[in-house]
Design an enzyme around this catalytic site. Structure first.
Site, PDB file in Angstrom:
ATOM      1  CG  ASP A  62      -2.086  -0.988   1.047  1.00 36.31           C
ATOM      2  OD1 ASP A  62      -2.323  -1.463  -0.087  1.00 36.31           O
ATOM      3  OD2 ASP A  62      -2.745  -1.292   2.056  1.00 36.31           O
ATOM      4  N   GLY A  63       1.981   1.266   0.701  1.00 34.29           N
ATOM      5  CA  GLY A  63       2.862   2.439   0.706  1.00 34.29           C
ATOM      6  C   GLY A  63       3.399   2.734  -0.682  1.00 34.29           C
ATOM      7  CG  ASN A 138      -5.269   5.647   2.212  1.00 35.21           C
ATOM      8  OD1 ASN A 138      -6.013   5.351   1.298  1.00 35.21           O
ATOM      9  ND2 ASN A 138      -4.582   4.765   2.892  1.00 35.21           N
ATOM     10  NE  ARG A 149       5.651  24.867  20.135  1.00 30.40           N
ATOM     11  CZ  ARG A 149       6.204  26.027  20.062  1.00 30.40           C
ATOM     12  NH1 ARG A 149       6.429  26.726  21.154  1.00 30.40           N
ATOM     13  NH2 ARG A 149       6.555  26.532  18.914  1.00 30.40           N
ATOM     14  CG  ASP A 168      -0.165  15.952  20.472  1.00 27.80           C
ATOM     15  OD1 ASP A 168      -0.006  17.045  21.041  1.00 27.80           O
ATOM     16  OD2 ASP A 168      -0.049  14.861  21.047  1.00 27.80           O
TER      17      ASP A 168
END
Length: 198
Positions: A62-63, A138, A149, A168
């Site tokens: 898939d990558g 995707n 932070r 995040d």
């Protein structure tokens, strides 16, 4: 109308992908089919070679498919995945089906299916001038980077949706929308007429 030129995007780190590429190229040579191959992560190479290509076959997981789809978003060419990964969610074929599929591709014996895509433009630091534009098949992930932070992310979706998140990061999955609001598809995959793949 027959397809007379195909491309192969592959995962250069997988021996199985290299072996399958050699097998595919041998099939093309035996039949006089013009072909080329490039690693799926070499975006500029894919962009240069895609014009005039009737189909791009991705050899990997898939990558690998997602890396190749990025180039296909810029140069619209039908895309087909041959699964060499663990999941193969985006791929339609297994390696044993390659030669049969190549025969169908050359004979144009397939139908196309549009896939949804997301386009994300980053405006760094709230600037009015956009930074880089990204196309995703995707999802789009906006994350804080190396700073430990939270970040403030303002999201605009089309002309009417605006939201601010302090987190995040932000993950936005691609979803099907009504045809009237569709953006250009990032990829077109094919489905052979002789088989069902869903």
């Amino acid at each position: 109308m027959k397809i007379d030129r195909v491309g192969f995007a592959f995962n250069p780190t997988k021996k199985a992908a290299l072996d399958l590429r050699e097998r595919a190229e041998a099939w093309c040579r035996q039949r006089g089919v013009e072909h080329w191959a490039a690693p799926a992560g070499e975006y500029e190479t894919l962009i240069d070679r895609l014009p005039g290509t009737g189909a791009l076959i991705v050899l990997g997981g898939d990558g690998t498919f997602l890396r190749a789809a990025r180039a296909v978003a810029a140069v619209e060419v039908p895309l087909l995945g041959v699964n060499l990964g663990k999941v193969g969610f985006l791929s339609k074929l297994e390696p044993s089906e390659l030669e049969t599929a190549l025969g169908q591709i050359i004979e144009a014996d397939f139908s196309l299916e549009d896939r949804m895509a997301l386009q994300a433009t980053i405006f760094p630091g709230g600037d009015d001038d956009p930074g880089e534009v990204f196309v995703a098949l995707n999802e789009v992930a906006v994350v804080r980077g190396s700073l430990p932070r939270v970040c403030r992310v303002e999201v605009e979706i089309g002309p009417s949706h605006l939201a601010t998140f302090i987190a995040d990061g932000l993950l936005s999955p691609a979803r099907r929308v009504p045809p009237a609001t569709r953006s250009r598809p990032a990829a077109r995959s094919w489905i052979p007429r002789a088989a069902t793949w869903w």
